[in-house]
Scaffold this motif. Structure first.
Motif, PDB file in Angstrom:
ATOM      1  N   GLN A  75       0.829  -1.203   0.000  1.00 21.57           N
ATOM      2  CA  GLN A  75       0.000   0.000   0.000  1.00 21.57           C
ATOM      3  C   GLN A  75       0.869   1.261   0.000  1.00 21.57           C
ATOM      4  OE1 GLN A  75      -3.476   0.347  -0.079  1.00 21.57           O
ATOM      5  NE2 GLN A  75      -2.884   2.481  -0.411  1.00 21.57           N
ATOM      6  N   PRO A  76       0.754   2.104  -1.020  1.00 20.25           N
ATOM      7  CA  PRO A  76       1.465   3.385  -0.987  1.00 20.25           C
ATOM      8  C   PRO A  76       0.887   4.282   0.109  1.00 20.25           C
ATOM      9  CG  PRO A  76       0.644   2.892  -3.193  1.00 20.25           C
ATOM     10  CD  PRO A  76       0.030   1.900  -2.264  1.00 20.25           C
ATOM     11  N   ARG A  77       1.757   5.093   0.719  1.00 25.24           N
ATOM     12  CA  ARG A  77       1.340   6.055   1.742  1.00 25.24           C
ATOM     13  C   ARG A  77       1.962   7.408   1.385  1.00 25.24           C
ATOM     14  NH1 ARG A  77      -2.773   3.493   4.178  1.00 25.24           N
ATOM     15  NH2 ARG A  77      -2.122   1.468   4.961  1.00 25.24           N
ATOM     16  N   VAL A  78       1.171   8.451   1.422  1.00 24.31           N
ATOM     17  CA  VAL A  78       1.643   9.792   1.078  1.00 24.31           C
ATOM     18  C   VAL A  78       1.238  10.740   2.194  1.00 24.31           C
ATOM     19  CG1 VAL A  78       1.521  11.656  -0.611  1.00 24.31           C
ATOM     20  CG2 VAL A  78       1.360   9.288  -1.372  1.00 24.31           C
ATOM     21  N   ARG A  79       2.173  11.635   2.553  1.00 24.77           N
ATOM     22  CA  ARG A  79       1.850  12.632   3.571  1.00 24.77           C
ATOM     23  C   ARG A  79       2.650  13.902   3.318  1.00 24.77           C
ATOM     24  NH1 ARG A  79       4.564   8.460   4.033  1.00 24.77           N
ATOM     25  NH2 ARG A  79       3.547   7.529   5.783  1.00 24.77           N
ATOM     26  N   PRO A  80       2.150  15.044   3.830  1.00 25.61           N
ATOM     27  CA  PRO A  80       2.861  16.310   3.635  1.00 25.61           C
ATOM     28  C   PRO A  80       4.084  16.405   4.551  1.00 25.61           C
ATOM     29  CG  PRO A  80       0.874  16.671   4.917  1.00 25.61           C
ATOM     30  CD  PRO A  80       0.869  15.220   4.522  1.00 25.61           C
ATOM     31  N   PHE A  81       5.132  16.994   4.016  1.00 21.30           N
ATOM     32  CA  PHE A  81       6.365  17.275   4.749  1.00 21.30           C
ATOM     33  C   PHE A  81       6.745  18.724   4.485  1.00 21.30           C
ATOM     34  CE2 PHE A  81       6.967  13.008   5.906  1.00 21.30           C
ATOM     35  CZ  PHE A  81       8.161  12.835   6.586  1.00 21.30           C
ATOM     36  N   GLY A  82       7.676  19.239   5.247  1.00 19.97           N
ATOM     37  CA  GLY A  82       8.088  20.619   5.034  1.00 19.97           C
ATOM     38  C   GLY A  82       9.562  20.905   5.251  1.00 19.97           C
ATOM     39  N   THR A  83      10.359  19.923   5.630  1.00 20.34           N
ATOM     40  CA  THR A  83      11.769  20.181   5.883  1.00 20.34           C
ATOM     41  C   THR A  83      12.622  19.777   4.682  1.00 20.34           C
ATOM     42  OG1 THR A  83      11.987  18.024   6.969  1.00 20.34           O
ATOM     43  CG2 THR A  83      11.618  19.933   8.391  1.00 20.34           C
ATOM     44  N   ALA A  84      13.605  20.598   4.390  1.00 18.04           N
ATOM     45  CA  ALA A  84      14.608  20.307   3.363  1.00 18.04           C
ATOM     46  C   ALA A  84      15.851  21.081   3.770  1.00 18.04           C
ATOM     47  CB  ALA A  84      14.125  20.735   1.989  1.00 18.04           C
ATOM     48  N   HIS A  85      16.971  20.371   3.912  1.00 16.24           N
ATOM     49  CA  HIS A  85      18.159  21.009   4.469  1.00 16.24           C
ATOM     50  C   HIS A  85      19.403  20.324   3.912  1.00 16.24           C
ATOM     51  CE1 HIS A  85      20.595  23.091   7.425  1.00 16.24           C
ATOM     52  NE2 HIS A  85      21.062  21.946   7.873  1.00 16.24           N
ATOM     53  N   ILE A  86      20.388  21.126   3.569  1.00 14.17           N
ATOM     54  CA  ILE A  86      21.665  20.560   3.122  1.00 14.17           C
ATOM     55  C   ILE A  86      22.648  20.610   4.275  1.00 14.17           C
ATOM     56  CG2 ILE A  86      23.622  20.827   1.551  1.00 14.17           C
ATOM     57  CD1 ILE A  86      21.635  21.808  -0.553  1.00 14.17           C
ATOM     58  N   PHE A  87      23.244  19.464   4.563  1.00 11.93           N
ATOM     59  CA  PHE A  87      24.251  19.332   5.620  1.00 11.93           C
ATOM     60  C   PHE A  87      25.329  18.404   5.087  1.00 11.93           C
ATOM     61  CE2 PHE A  87      25.744  16.916   9.423  1.00 11.93           C
ATOM     62  CZ  PHE A  87      26.379  17.958  10.079  1.00 11.93           C
ATOM     63  N   GLU A  88      26.578  18.851   5.166  1.00 14.86           N
ATOM     64  CA  GLU A  88      27.724  18.070   4.701  1.00 14.86           C
ATOM     65  C   GLU A  88      27.526  17.548   3.272  1.00 14.86           C
ATOM     66  OE1 GLU A  88      28.496  15.099   7.725  1.00 14.86           O
ATOM     67  OE2 GLU A  88      29.513  16.580   8.997  1.00 14.86           O
ATOM     68  N   GLY A  89      26.939  18.394   2.416  1.00 17.61           N
ATOM     69  CA  GLY A  89      26.785  18.047   1.016  1.00 17.61           C
ATOM     70  C   GLY A  89      25.709  17.025   0.701  1.00 17.61           C
ATOM     71  N   LYS A  90      24.762  16.842   1.635  1.00 20.95           N
ATOM     72  CA  LYS A  90      23.662  15.896   1.426  1.00 20.95           C
ATOM     73  C   LYS A  90      22.335  16.586   1.717  1.00 20.95           C
ATOM     74  CE  LYS A  90      26.569  12.044   2.722  1.00 20.95           C
ATOM     75  NZ  LYS A  90      27.051  11.311   3.870  1.00 20.95           N
ATOM     76  N   LEU A  91      21.283  16.160   1.007  1.00 18.01           N
ATOM     77  CA  LEU A  91      19.944  16.706   1.211  1.00 18.01           C
ATOM     78  C   LEU A  91      19.222  15.893   2.279  1.00 18.01           C
ATOM     79  CD1 LEU A  91      17.611  18.596   0.459  1.00 18.01           C
ATOM     80  CD2 LEU A  91      17.017  16.971  -1.355  1.00 18.01           C
ATOM     81  N   TYR A  92      18.819  16.575   3.354  1.00 16.64           N
ATOM     82  CA  TYR A  92      18.180  15.947   4.508  1.00 16.64           C
ATOM     83  C   TYR A  92      16.715  16.338   4.628  1.00 16.64           C
ATOM     84  CZ  TYR A  92      22.532  14.390   6.754  1.00 16.64           C
ATOM     85  OH  TYR A  92      23.711  13.745   7.051  1.00 16.64           O
TER      86      TYR A  92
END
Length: 130
Positions: free
Chosen positions: A23-40
């Motif tokens: 079963q696919p599950r979808v939900r809203p998120f709001g965080t996006a952050h770059i730390f040490e060259g990676k997307l978190y």
């Protein structure tokens, strides 16, 4: 990757898709952050989505802003380091009343083997891999 992160921030809300069994599950998120060259991104370990990611770390994100949509597919990797949690929470002070870099509930995850595609009805798709 910076363009992807900025798009997610500008959109303010994006939708994270996981899988629970078949079963696919979808939900809203709001965080996006770059730390040490990676997307978190960030969630709580007690949430269903954290359990779904632990069982199958392949996810997809969709965001829309100003006639452009972004689809981001990849594998999420848990980073339990206090430094990673602190960096993200410092970027999102509104979360600090519910989460702490030192607690065991705060979970930060980064994208590995990610493919981001920017699309619209007026331009050809653009793909970025990181």
């Amino acid at each position: 990757m910076e363009r992807v992160c900025q798009f997610l921030k500008d959109a303010q809300v994006y939708y994270l898709a996981t899988v629970e069994g078949d079963q696919p599950r979808v939900r809203p998120f709001g965080t996006a952050h770059i730390f040490e060259g990676k997307l978190y991104i960030q969630t709580g370990r007690t949430k269903d989505c954290a359990k779904q990611i632990a069982a199958n770390p392949k996810v997809e994100v969709c965001a829309f802003k100003d006639g452009v949509w972004l689809r981001l597919a990849g594998t999420l990797v848990d980073d339990d380091r206090v430094e990673a949690k602190k960096s993200l929470l410092d970027a999102y002070p509104s979360l600090q009343d519910r989460y702490s870099a030192e607690d065991h509930n705060t979970q930060v995850l980064y994208f590995k083997d990610a493919t981001a595609t920017f699309s619209s009805f007026t331009a050809p798709p653009e793909t970025v891999k990181f």
